[in-house]
Design an enzyme around this catalytic site. Structure first.
Site, PDB file in Angstrom:
ATOM      1  N   ARG A  46      70.182  49.147  50.826  1.00 60.32           N
ATOM      2  CA  ARG A  46      69.412  48.888  52.050  1.00 60.32           C
ATOM      3  C   ARG A  46      69.449  50.110  52.957  1.00 60.32           C
ATOM      4  O   ARG A  46      68.448  50.528  53.509  1.00 60.32           O
ATOM      5  CB  ARG A  46      69.927  47.648  52.787  1.00 60.32           C
ATOM      6  CG  ARG A  46      69.360  47.533  54.200  1.00 60.32           C
ATOM      7  CD  ARG A  46      69.470  46.145  54.838  1.00 60.32           C
ATOM      8  NE  ARG A  46      70.674  45.432  54.514  1.00 60.32           N
ATOM      9  CZ  ARG A  46      71.897  45.725  55.011  1.00 60.32           C
ATOM     10  NH1 ARG A  46      72.059  46.710  55.855  1.00 60.32           N
ATOM     11  NH2 ARG A  46      72.944  45.014  54.652  1.00 60.32           N
ATOM     12  N   ASP A 171      48.744  53.598  64.674  1.00 59.81           N
ATOM     13  CA  ASP A 171      48.577  52.977  63.365  1.00 59.81           C
ATOM     14  C   ASP A 171      47.400  53.696  62.714  1.00 59.81           C
ATOM     15  O   ASP A 171      46.244  53.475  63.078  1.00 59.81           O
ATOM     16  CB  ASP A 171      48.311  51.477  63.521  1.00 59.81           C
ATOM     17  CG  ASP A 171      48.137  50.772  62.167  1.00 59.81           C
ATOM     18  OD1 ASP A 171      47.812  51.453  61.173  1.00 59.81           O
ATOM     19  OD2 ASP A 171      48.302  49.533  62.127  1.00 59.81           O
ATOM     20  N   LYS A 196      47.539  49.903  51.695  1.00 60.41           N
ATOM     21  CA  LYS A 196      46.132  50.306  51.719  1.00 60.41           C
ATOM     22  C   LYS A 196      45.949  51.666  51.023  1.00 60.41           C
ATOM     23  O   LYS A 196      46.342  51.790  49.875  1.00 60.41           O
ATOM     24  CB  LYS A 196      45.639  50.303  53.163  1.00 60.41           C
ATOM     25  CG  LYS A 196      46.099  49.079  53.984  1.00 60.41           C
ATOM     26  CD  LYS A 196      45.502  47.776  53.504  1.00 60.41           C
ATOM     27  CE  LYS A 196      46.143  46.547  54.134  1.00 60.41           C
ATOM     28  NZ  LYS A 196      46.215  46.547  55.601  1.00 60.41           N
TER      29      LYS A 196
HETATM   30  C1  LIG Z   1      46.908  45.835  56.608  1.00 57.87           C
HETATM   31  C2  LIG Z   1      47.175  46.481  57.908  1.00 57.87           C
HETATM   32  C3  LIG Z   1      48.416  46.311  58.549  1.00 57.87           C
HETATM   33  C4  LIG Z   1      49.488  45.396  57.998  1.00 57.87           C
HETATM   34  O1  LIG Z   1      50.015  45.880  56.814  1.00 57.87           O
HETATM   35  P1  LIG Z   1      50.658  44.893  55.681  1.00 57.87           P
HETATM   36  O2  LIG Z   1      51.054  45.862  54.626  1.00 57.87           O
HETATM   37  O3  LIG Z   1      49.569  43.959  55.276  1.00 57.87           O
HETATM   38  O4  LIG Z   1      51.794  44.196  56.328  1.00 57.87           O
HETATM   39  C5  LIG Z   1      48.617  46.967  59.740  1.00 57.87           C
HETATM   40  N1  LIG Z   1      47.661  47.754  60.283  1.00 57.87           N
HETATM   41  C6  LIG Z   1      46.470  47.938  59.704  1.00 57.87           C
HETATM   42  C7  LIG Z   1      45.457  48.813  60.365  1.00 57.87           C
HETATM   43  C8  LIG Z   1      46.177  47.308  58.503  1.00 57.87           C
HETATM   44  O5  LIG Z   1      44.972  47.467  57.929  1.00 57.87           O
END
Ligand SMILES: *Cc1c(COP(=O)(O)O)cnc(C)c1O
Length: 382
Positions: A46, A171, A196
């Site tokens: 961890r 983000d 993604k």
């Molecule tokens: C999908 C997404 C998240 C969340 O990510 P997960 O891997 O699904 O927890 C956060 N921000 C954006 C812009 C996303 O497209």
């Protein structure tokens, strides 16, 4: 390694003692110590795992950060970054946020940590800067935003936040480090859903946070271990593997999306096309400056039809799969109203210009002509 393509292929790893050119997967949960506290840098998986470390080093290099931390999902990364705050702190956040981020802030952390969140229009840099006051502890943006693909002026936001003493988080899931590196603009933290584009093959759920300074690296590293939402070794390996082709994939995503967005904009059945690479995009000039390599693979659109027409359109698509998520090699389509943003109350969705007619395309790396043909065929059904 002066070119991102070269860096991306090698980032985070050099062949180990065996000469293996690809990083091994260390599944061991614990590591033998020569004497209590005397070890080669790893003690318990961890707190640190060599395969995860390869990924984390690669991400830090690609973003130009002091360190990176990999988590079990994008939301695990985001929730751990929020642990940098104290109870009751104030956040300024853009209003066009990923639905899950909104849910975490609004439905969980306002209750459990008393966070106060002030939402500001995501496409209005001046309004965001004005909302930042000495009471603001964190500024949270997405770039581009999900799902309306709005672009903020990163430099202006960093300047305003620094004056107020607030930390800045971007983000940048939609942008990826190939298209944009917020830390180079002075952002303190970049978060990604690795699920993604960075993994890029729809077979991992993961997240990451990359920090600008060693001081933040120390604090977030502590929290990663203390809170514990780490990415497992096999997923770490898969993301490293996916990452290696990020530039190739992003070039094709951008080329395809630019061509498809321009084509969609000329179609009678399409009321609106939102793509930062189109001149019709409200922040196109800013987008050109901030995204010199291309405008990404995401397109949002509104069809000129009713809800039944939208459903006929969706059912007519053969290549674009109706699915949550984005950023992988295969093309996907989603209806934010019911899918990624279904957790927002209806009035909030409508206030944010998310209606049932809004569709979001994640343009894959297939041939653009095939994707256009698929969309053309489905448009005949509306
Ligand atoms: C999908 C997404 C998240 C969340 O990510 P997960 O891997 O699904 O927890 C956060 N921000 C954006 C812009 C996303 O497209």
């Amino acid at each position: 390694m002066t070119h991102p393509d070269t860096l991306t292929v090698h980032a985070g790893y050099t062949p180990d003692a065996t000469g293996a050119v690809m990083p091994p997967i260390y599944l061991s949960s614990t590591f033998a110590q020569q004497a209590p506290g005397k070890h080669g840098g790893f003690e318990y998986a961890r707190s640190g795992n060599p395969t995860r470390q390869t990924l984390e080093r690669a991400l830090a290099e690609l973003e130009g950060g002091a360190a990176a931390f990999a988590f079990a999902s994008g939301l695990a990364a985001i929730s751990t970054v929020l642990e940098l705050l104290n109870a009751g702190d104030e956040i300024v956040a853009v209003d066009d946020l990923y639905g899950g981020s909104w849910r975490l802030l609004e439905r969980v952390r306002t209750r459990s940590a008393g966070l106060k969140i002030r939402y500001v229009p995501a496409g209005d840099t001046a309004a965001i800067c004005e909302a930042i006051t000495p009471a603001t502890k964190l500024v949270w943006i997405e770039v581009p935003t999900n799902p309306l693909l709005q672009i903020v002026d990163l430099e202006a936001i960093v300047n305003a936040a620094r004056k107020a003493g607030a930390m800045t988080v971007a983000d940048a899931t939609f942008a990826t480090p190939y298209l944009l590196q917020p830390i180079r603009y002075g952002f303190d933290v970049v978060v990604h859903s690795l699920t993604k584009y960075l993994n890029g093959h729809s077979d991992v759920v993961g997240g990451a946070a990359i920090v600008r300074t060693p001081e933040l690296a120390e604090r977030l590293g502590y929290l990663q271990n203390a809170v514990g939402g780490v990415l497992d070794p096999f997923s770490s390996f898969l993301v490293v593997r996916g990452l290696r082709t990020l530039p190739l994939r992003m070039q094709q995503h951008c080329r395809n999306a630019q061509q498809i967005a321009a084509w969609l904009a000329s179609q009678a059945g399409v009321r609106e096309v939102i793509y930062p690479g189109l001149e019709s995009h409200p922040q196109h000039e800013l987008a050109k400056r901030q995204f010199p390599q291309g405008f990404g693979g995401m397109i949002s659109l509104r069809l000129d039809t009713d809800e039944a027409g939208v459903l006929r359109f969706l059912s007519g698509l053969k290549i674009f799969a109706l699915a949550e998520s984005l950023g992988a090699v295969e093309s996907l389509i989603a209806q934010p109203w019911t899918m990624s943003h279904g957790s927002l109350p209806e009035v909030q969705r409508l206030a944010r210009n998310i209606d049932p007619g809004l569709l979001r395309l994640s343009v894959g790396v297939e041939h653009a002509d095939d994707l256009v043909a698929d969309l053309r065929n489905a448009l005949t059904l509306i």
